[in-house]
Design an enzyme around this catalytic site. Structure first.
Site, PDB file in Angstrom:
ATOM      1  N   ALA A  70       1.052  -1.077   0.061  1.00 53.56           N
ATOM      2  CA  ALA A  70      -0.149   0.016  -0.141  1.00 53.56           C
ATOM      3  C   ALA A  70       0.851   1.311  -0.052  1.00 53.56           C
ATOM      4  CB  ALA A  70      -0.867  -0.026   1.161  1.00 53.56           C
ATOM      5  N   ASP A  71       0.359   2.390  -0.102  1.00 53.85           N
ATOM      6  CA  ASP A  71       0.775   3.714  -0.286  1.00 53.85           C
ATOM      7  C   ASP A  71      -0.156   4.842  -0.135  1.00 53.85           C
ATOM      8  OD1 ASP A  71       3.930   4.854  -0.999  1.00 53.85           O
ATOM      9  OD2 ASP A  71       2.476   6.320  -1.559  1.00 53.85           O
ATOM     10  N   THR A  72       0.246   5.936   0.636  1.00 52.12           N
ATOM     11  CA  THR A  72      -0.633   6.979   1.240  1.00 52.12           C
ATOM     12  C   THR A  72      -0.151   8.217   0.767  1.00 52.12           C
ATOM     13  OG1 THR A  72      -1.628   5.510   2.899  1.00 52.12           O
ATOM     14  CG2 THR A  72      -2.115   7.623   2.976  1.00 52.12           C
TER      15      THR A  72
END
Length: 196
Positions: A70-72
């Site tokens: 994931a990446d935010t």
């Protein structure tokens, strides 16, 4: 099946445990995030999560392993705010977020064998008015320095947030409800005691 969290984020580890997934292995993928330059935050977080998942997959020998990456990022009026480079950069970000609404995008990829699902979630966050003194005091805690947008909603940064619209956990780094639906399609249901 073996579940791999391709992230060194302690918050994502905590969120998977919150979902009831306790039997997973953490692996920090060797992936250059700067290799992807996209101006659209939704496309960016999806591409970054795909890159991390693919990098993790290249190091695994078990083709049945399920990989989650994931990446935010935070976006304000079209500008993507990543992690601050230094305290002055954090001050700039937090000043720009004061008394405004911004969007938090988290992209995630679930990869197993030849199947790959990549999606994203968006949450709107509104900050109350912040004084320069408050911003400096918050930066002095050190909390903003490793977080997108220079704040952590799960910590002292919660004192800055007036309201949110959407998934709270998405702001922490994983949209739990959305991710849960995708994991079920891979045969992993945290609500079913027999999941492996």
């Amino acid at each position: 099946m073996e579940i791999i969290l391709a992230s060194g984020s302690p918050r994502r580890k905590q969120l998977l445990e919150t979902m009831g997934l306790c039997s997973f292995r953490v692996m920090v993928p060797d992936f250059d995030e700067d290799s992807i330059a996209l101006s659209d935050p939704a496309r960016l977080v999806e591409a970054l999560s795909q890159g991390k998942a693919a990098a993790a997959a290249r190091t695994l020998s078990d083709p049945k392993a399920l990989i989650l990456a994931a990446d935010t990022v935070v976006a304000l009026r079209g500008e993507i705010l990543g992690k601050p480079a230094d305290p002055p950069d954090a001050f700039r970000m937090l000043t720009s977020l004061s008394r405004t609404s911004h969007q938090v995008y988290t992209g995630f990829t679930v990869l197993q064998g030849g199947r790959c699902v990549t999606e994203h979630e968006v949450t709107s966050v509104t900050f109350r008015p912040l004084s320069p003194k408050e911003i400096r005091a918050y930066i002095d805690t050190g909390e903003p320095m490793d977080k997108a947008g220079a704040y952590g909603i799960q910590g002292l940064g919660s004192l800055l947030v007036e309201k949110i619209q959407g998934d709270f956990f998405n702001v922490m780094g994983l949209p739990i409800c959305h991710l849960g639906r995708v994991l079920r399609s891979f045969g992993v249901d945290p609500l079913t005691p027999s999941h492996s």
